[in-house]
Design a protein around this motif. Structure first.
Motif, PDB file in Angstrom:
ATOM      1  N   GLN A 267     -15.886  25.929 -10.086  1.00 11.15           N
ATOM      2  CA  GLN A 267     -15.994  24.743  -9.239  1.00 11.15           C
ATOM      3  C   GLN A 267     -14.678  23.979  -9.187  1.00 11.15           C
ATOM      4  O   GLN A 267     -14.222  23.570  -8.118  1.00 11.15           O
ATOM      5  N   GLY A 268     -14.042  23.809 -10.349  1.00 14.43           N
ATOM      6  CA  GLY A 268     -12.781  23.075 -10.394  1.00 14.43           C
ATOM      7  C   GLY A 268     -11.671  23.787  -9.651  1.00 14.43           C
ATOM      8  O   GLY A 268     -10.895  23.163  -8.906  1.00 14.43           O
ATOM      9  N   VAL A 269     -11.583  25.114  -9.812  1.00 14.69           N
ATOM     10  CA  VAL A 269     -10.521  25.889  -9.158  1.00 14.69           C
ATOM     11  C   VAL A 269     -10.651  25.809  -7.640  1.00 14.69           C
ATOM     12  O   VAL A 269      -9.669  25.547  -6.934  1.00 14.69           O
ATOM     13  N   PHE A 270     -11.865  26.041  -7.132  1.00 12.60           N
ATOM     14  CA  PHE A 270     -12.048  26.017  -5.674  1.00 12.60           C
ATOM     15  C   PHE A 270     -11.875  24.612  -5.110  1.00 12.60           C
ATOM     16  O   PHE A 270     -11.326  24.445  -4.018  1.00 12.60           O
ATOM     17  N   LEU A 271     -12.314  23.600  -5.840  1.00 13.81           N
ATOM     18  CA  LEU A 271     -12.172  22.231  -5.358  1.00 13.81           C
ATOM     19  C   LEU A 271     -10.701  21.832  -5.290  1.00 13.81           C
ATOM     20  O   LEU A 271     -10.265  21.200  -4.320  1.00 13.81           O
ATOM     21  N   GLY A 278      -6.043  20.421   2.345  1.00  9.06           N
ATOM     22  CA  GLY A 278      -6.253  19.294   3.239  1.00  9.06           C
ATOM     23  C   GLY A 278      -7.691  18.903   3.457  1.00  9.06           C
ATOM     24  O   GLY A 278      -7.980  17.928   4.154  1.00  9.06           O
ATOM     25  N   GLY A 279      -8.636  19.657   2.866  1.00 10.24           N
ATOM     26  CA  GLY A 279     -10.049  19.299   2.996  1.00 10.24           C
ATOM     27  C   GLY A 279     -10.573  19.435   4.404  1.00 10.24           C
ATOM     28  O   GLY A 279     -10.047  20.185   5.228  1.00 10.24           O
ATOM     29  N   PRO A 324      -5.419  31.904   3.824  1.00  4.24           N
ATOM     30  CA  PRO A 324      -6.462  32.298   4.786  1.00  4.24           C
ATOM     31  C   PRO A 324      -5.848  32.604   6.148  1.00  4.24           C
ATOM     32  O   PRO A 324      -4.793  32.069   6.502  1.00  4.24           O
ATOM     33  N   SER A 325      -6.518  33.441   6.908  1.00  3.34           N
ATOM     34  CA  SER A 325      -5.929  33.920   8.165  1.00  3.34           C
ATOM     35  C   SER A 325      -6.157  32.979   9.344  1.00  3.34           C
ATOM     36  O   SER A 325      -5.379  32.999  10.297  1.00  3.34           O
ATOM     37  N   LEU A 326      -7.201  32.147   9.299  1.00  4.89           N
ATOM     38  CA  LEU A 326      -7.534  31.335  10.469  1.00  4.89           C
ATOM     39  C   LEU A 326      -7.201  29.862  10.267  1.00  4.89           C
ATOM     40  O   LEU A 326      -7.434  29.308   9.197  1.00  4.89           O
ATOM     41  N   PRO A 327      -6.671  29.202  11.314  1.00 11.56           N
ATOM     42  CA  PRO A 327      -6.434  27.746  11.234  1.00 11.56           C
ATOM     43  C   PRO A 327      -7.751  26.976  11.309  1.00 11.56           C
ATOM     44  O   PRO A 327      -8.754  27.480  11.829  1.00 11.56           O
ATOM     45  N   LYS A 328      -7.740  25.755  10.815  1.00 10.56           N
ATOM     46  CA  LYS A 328      -8.966  24.941  10.764  1.00 10.56           C
ATOM     47  C   LYS A 328      -9.567  24.707  12.149  1.00 10.56           C
ATOM     48  O   LYS A 328     -10.791  24.736  12.319  1.00 10.56           O
ATOM     49  N   GLU A 329      -8.702  24.444  13.131  1.00 13.02           N
ATOM     50  CA  GLU A 329      -9.215  24.134  14.468  1.00 13.02           C
ATOM     51  C   GLU A 329     -10.004  25.306  15.045  1.00 13.02           C
ATOM     52  O   GLU A 329     -11.039  25.116  15.684  1.00 13.02           O
TER      53      GLU A 329
END
Length: 375
Positions: A267-271, A278-279, A324-329
């Motif tokens: 949990q701590g690592v992924f958080l 950037g959440g 990761p390969s994809l942007p947030k938008e």
């Protein structure tokens, strides 16, 4: 000529070998369904079911290369972390299939969402738990006039003979162009679509052929593909939340026999990674978590761990370099497109339900994200 069904093959095997037990003939017939009599009767009747399926896979791959890919699902739904409502729905479908209550089985399923969210895995898990054969349909189109339709007819004939079977069609938005749009193929796409519609409209295959189409752009699919009756289950497959990542990691570690240290701080690592990124939108799909777990195991092996356990430090180091390969938008856009086409609000993730219940606001957000993505 139609291919023999599993029952037809069982009867032929009993005629060829009268001493063969009835239950054994039934199992063999089902394992070899999809083959012609000639290919099926060449099989070694003393072989294991696994060997017989391998024989079928080799024969079908040779006969229908580039058209159908025979797959052997090895996992059930327990390797997936799904919303409770979706799991309950899928369990109900499986129970109905087993009971022969085919009216409760969807005529077709469309899985919609960003890449890596488990669409193909979900289709395989369903077929594994149902005990179905499973094939992936490739693009039947050909450059020769009339051959595309012939290839589609052949594929449908094999699929029907293999029943009970699951069919997986990836990138459904690209497999056929939308009606009314210019496709440049002299109507081939429309004819292929009509063949599939006619096949799925056959009441004889309801509950015996489970057709699953996957897309990350449901807005590009023909409206007829998404209407009730043809896609009686339109299910959004969204990225997991950061809170769900630890459970996904545990499931995938078990799947790949990766041993995690008892005190690993998932949990701590992924958080921490999520906050550094950037959440707002979690960019780690289930497929990404699977890759991270495998890389963390490699990290553990490189440091020559005597315990052979993946630690917090291994995972932290792996995530530090992972991109990761994809942007947030784009992720957000593909998720909202999936939400906009969902046919059951209960299948929509909790975080999107209020938005899904407000179509105007949903369309406005989709429009804004399209503009942002194009810039």
């Amino acid at each position: 000529l139609p291919l023999p069904s599993a029952e037809d093959l069982s009867e032929a095997l009993l005629e060829k070998s009268p001493c063969l037990p009835q239950n054994r003939a039934t199992l063999i017939g089902r394992a070899l369904s999809g083959l012609s009599y000639i290919h099926a009767l060449k099989a070694d009747l003393g072989a294991s079911i696994t060997e017989l399926r391998a024989h079928k896979k080799e024969a079908l791959s040779e006969q229908y290369s580039g058209l159908l890919e025979v797959l052997e699902p090895n996992y059930g739904l327990d390797v997936m972390v799904l919303p409770i409502e979706l799991t309950q729905y899928l369990r109900h479908v499986l129970k109905s299939m087993a009971a022969g209550d085919y009216g409760e089985v969807p005529a077709g399923i469309v899985l919609m969402g960003p890449p890596g969210t488990g669409k193909s895995l979900l289709a395989q898990c369903l077929c594994h738990e149902a005990g179905f054969n499973f094939v992936a349909l490739q693009d039947p189109r050909s450059k020769w006039i009339g051959e595309s339709e012939q290839r589609m007819t052949l594929a449908l004939k094999v699929i029907k003979a293999m029943a009970p079977t699951g069919v997986y069609e990836d990138e459904a938005d690209q497999s056929e162009s939308m009606r009314g749009g210019f496709d440049g193929d002299s109507g081939v796409s429309n004819r292929l679509r009509q063949k599939r519609f006619s096949f799925l409209g056959d009441s004889e295959i309801r509950g015996k052929v489970l057709w699953v189409r996957a897309t990350n752009r449901p807005d590009l699919m023909d409206a007829a593909d998404l209407r009730d009756g043809r896609a009686s289950a339109r299910i959004p497959m969204c990225m997991p939340t950061v809170e769900e990542l630890p459970r996904i990691a545990i499931v995938l570690a078990k799947k790949h026999e990766v041993r995690l240290h008892p005190e690993i701080d998932l949990q701590g690592v992924f958080l921490r990674w999520y906050e550094r990124d950037g959440g707002e939108v979690c960019r780690l799909s289930g497929a990404a978590v699977e890759e991270i777990i495998l890389r963390a195991r490699s990290e553990m092996k490189r440091r020559k761990s005597k315990e052979n356990l993946v630690t917090t430090a291994d995972l932290e180091s792996t995530l530090h370099f992972f991109r990761p390969s994809l942007p947030k938008e784009l992720i957000r856009l593909q998720e909202l497109l999936a939400i906009s086409k969902a046919d059951d609000l209960r299948m929509v993730p909790e975080r999107y339900r209020s938005l899904a219940d407000n179509p105007q606001a949903l369309l406005e957000q989709i429009s804004e994200l399209r503009q942002a993505h194009q810039r």
